[in-house]
Design an enzyme around this catalytic site. Structure first.
Site, PDB file in Angstrom:
ATOM      1  N   SER A 144       1.370  -7.484  -0.860  1.00 24.24           N
ATOM      2  CA  SER A 144       2.099  -8.495  -0.074  1.00 24.24           C
ATOM      3  C   SER A 144       1.269  -9.725   0.245  1.00 24.24           C
ATOM      4  O   SER A 144       1.804 -10.730   0.715  1.00 24.24           O
ATOM      5  CB  SER A 144       2.684  -7.888   1.201  1.00 24.24           C
ATOM      6  OG  SER A 144       1.704  -7.769   2.196  1.00 24.24           O
ATOM      7  N   THR A 147       1.602  -4.389   4.178  1.00 23.00           N
ATOM      8  CA  THR A 147       1.460  -4.682   5.610  1.00 23.00           C
ATOM      9  C   THR A 147       0.862  -6.059   5.883  1.00 23.00           C
ATOM     10  O   THR A 147       1.021  -6.595   6.972  1.00 23.00           O
ATOM     11  CB  THR A 147       0.585  -3.608   6.300  1.00 23.00           C
ATOM     12  OG1 THR A 147      -0.704  -3.621   5.708  1.00 23.00           O
ATOM     13  CG2 THR A 147       1.218  -2.242   6.195  1.00 23.00           C
ATOM     14  N   THR A 207       0.822  -1.212   0.000  1.00 25.44           N
ATOM     15  CA  THR A 207       0.000   0.000   0.000  1.00 25.44           C
ATOM     16  C   THR A 207       0.851   1.255   0.000  1.00 25.44           C
ATOM     17  O   THR A 207       0.450   2.295  -0.516  1.00 25.44           O
ATOM     18  CB  THR A 207      -0.934  -0.031   1.229  1.00 25.44           C
ATOM     19  OG1 THR A 207      -1.825  -1.123   1.044  1.00 25.44           O
ATOM     20  CG2 THR A 207      -1.734   1.237   1.379  1.00 25.44           C
ATOM     21  N   GLU A 242       2.666 -37.040  25.785  1.00 23.34           N
ATOM     22  CA  GLU A 242       2.255 -38.101  24.856  1.00 23.34           C
ATOM     23  C   GLU A 242       2.302 -37.601  23.422  1.00 23.34           C
ATOM     24  O   GLU A 242       2.808 -38.272  22.517  1.00 23.34           O
ATOM     25  CB  GLU A 242       0.820 -38.564  25.191  1.00 23.34           C
ATOM     26  CG  GLU A 242       0.741 -39.586  26.326  1.00 23.34           C
ATOM     27  CD  GLU A 242       1.730 -40.742  26.117  1.00 23.34           C
ATOM     28  OE1 GLU A 242       1.637 -41.404  25.068  1.00 23.34           O
ATOM     29  OE2 GLU A 242       2.600 -40.944  26.997  1.00 23.34           O
TER      30      GLU A 242
HETATM   31  N1  ASP Z   1      -2.793  -5.555   0.720  1.00 27.94           N
HETATM   32  C1  ASP Z   1      -1.748  -4.594   1.012  1.00 27.94           C
HETATM   33  C2  ASP Z   1      -0.431  -5.324   1.015  1.00 27.94           C
HETATM   34  O1  ASP Z   1      -0.165  -6.050   1.943  1.00 27.94           O
HETATM   35  C3  ASP Z   1      -2.018  -3.952   2.308  1.00 27.94           C
HETATM   36  C4  ASP Z   1      -0.992  -2.974   2.786  1.00 27.94           C
HETATM   37  O2  ASP Z   1       0.114  -2.865   2.296  1.00 27.94           O
HETATM   38  O3  ASP Z   1      -1.332  -2.264   3.761  1.00 27.94           O
HETATM   39  O4  ASP Z   1       0.326  -5.198   0.092  1.00 27.94           O
END
Ligand code: ASP
Length: 343
Positions: free
Chosen positions: A79, A110, A32, A302
């Site tokens: 990501s 993120t 993002t 176990e």
């Molecule tokens: N979907 C995005 C990513 O992980 C979300 C972000 O970067 O906040 O690339």
């Protein structure tokens, strides 16, 4: 005359030293922070991983005051689409660069940032600062958080006190350690928690805590010659989770290890567990984590005897990273269990 010459030389060296800035490489992978959309109001429905690294750097001219910056594009993905291939490329490039620069900043989505951070924490071979950073709002949004986060990340990577702390995440003015950091909110700017190591305030770095688990130079893992990583998957347990179909199908399709997101302190529905016991006998490795946000997982004696491994307090996605790396080195369940305690 000699004195005057010495004074001039001292002034010259002093001036040069004052100008010598730390070298920080920014490696971009997407997310993002590099996201863009037509509407300034949109914080959902945008496309992540669009803008290039140079655009991100140019958006924050103040970075020049902190360090000598270079930028490289490693990937440009949302990501949620992160791959082992990108991880290996990124880790190898970091290991190369760490002998040449003072610190590295990785811009990253993120969603899976905590997984990449933990992976790097276990495979990078340097004490120097490596900082992951992202944004919850795309670069085009009103009050985009990316530029400030990037500024903080560079301030952190350039700070001499950041050495030896392991891989870190800089989000929303916080410094968070790679092992424990978790994304805890889907949309808020304050989306990351756990593993708190300190703060960055107006570009000043404050550490208040340290991470005691082994990392970077002190790990058993070496990815320098690897082209792929063993396949490890995650399965949830839940009410009426009875069939074990997914576990069997994954194993038959090449999965070497499974992480179970158990209920509570690592319980698994009996019907599912019976299937797992059978697969353990066939060579599958099973680490038990929890779908609960925090706390240790208890694996009884176990269950230990028949091969279940406690993921300790690692969440399922982090346990997957460690199990995958462990399987690059050994098939010995006892050794793997030891590494879950160590890392
Ligand atoms: N979907 C995005 C990513 O992980 C979300 C972000 O970067 O906040 O690339």
């Amino acid at each position: 005359m000699r004195k005057l010459l010495l004074c001039i030389m001292a002034l010259f060296i002093g001036a040069n030293m004052a100008e010598a800035k730390p070298k920080v490489a920014i490696l971009a992978t997407g997310g993002t922070i590099a996201g863009s959309t037509d509407s300034k109001l949109a914080t959902t429905g945008y496309t992540a991983g669009v803008l290039g690294v140079e655009v991100l750097i140019q958006a924050v001219p103040e970075l020049k005051n902190l360090a000598d910056i270079t930028g490289e594009q490693i990937a440009n993905v949302d990501s949620s689409n992160m791959t082992d291939e990108i991880w290996l490329k990124l880790a190898k490039r970091c290991n190369e660069l760490l002998s040449k620069v003072d610190g590295i900043v990785i811009t990253h989505g993120t969603d899976t940032m905590e997984e990449t951070a933990y992976f790097l924490n276990l495979v990078l071979k340097s004490d120097k600062a490596v900082v992951l950073v992202g944004a919850m709002r795309p670069a085009t949004a009103i009050s985009a958080d990316g530029p400030k986060n990037l500024y903080n990340a560079v301030a952190l990577a350039a700070n001499p006190n950041a050495k030896g702390k392991g891989v870190m995440v800089a989000m929303n003015d916080k410094i968070l350690g790679a092992r424990d950091v978790q994304k805890t909110h889907t949309l808020n700017v304050n989306a990351f928690d756990f593993g708190n190591l300190g703060y960055i305030v107006d570009g000043k770095v404050f550490f208040n805590s340290t991470n005691l688990k082994a990392h970077t130079k002190k790990t058993d893992f070496d990815i320098s010659k690897l082209k792929t990583l063993p396949k490890v998957d995650i399965l949830y347990t839940y009410s009426n989770d009875g069939s074990g179909v997914a576990a069997k199908a994954l194993f038959e399709n090449g999965t070497k290890g499974l992480v179970i997101a158990g209920s509570g302190a690592g319980s698994i529905h009996t019907a599912q567990k019976e299937v797992l016991k059978d697969l353990l006998k066939k060579g599958l490795k099973v680490a038990v984590s929890s779908r609960v946000k925090s706390g240790f997982v208890a694996v009884g004696d176990e269950d230990k005897k028949i091969g279940f491994i406690s993921a300790q307090d690692l969440n399922p996605q982090k346990a997957r990273v460690l199990l995958m790396l462990a399987l690059t080195k050994t098939n010995d369940t006892k050794k793997i269990a030891e590494w879950f305690l160590k890392y």
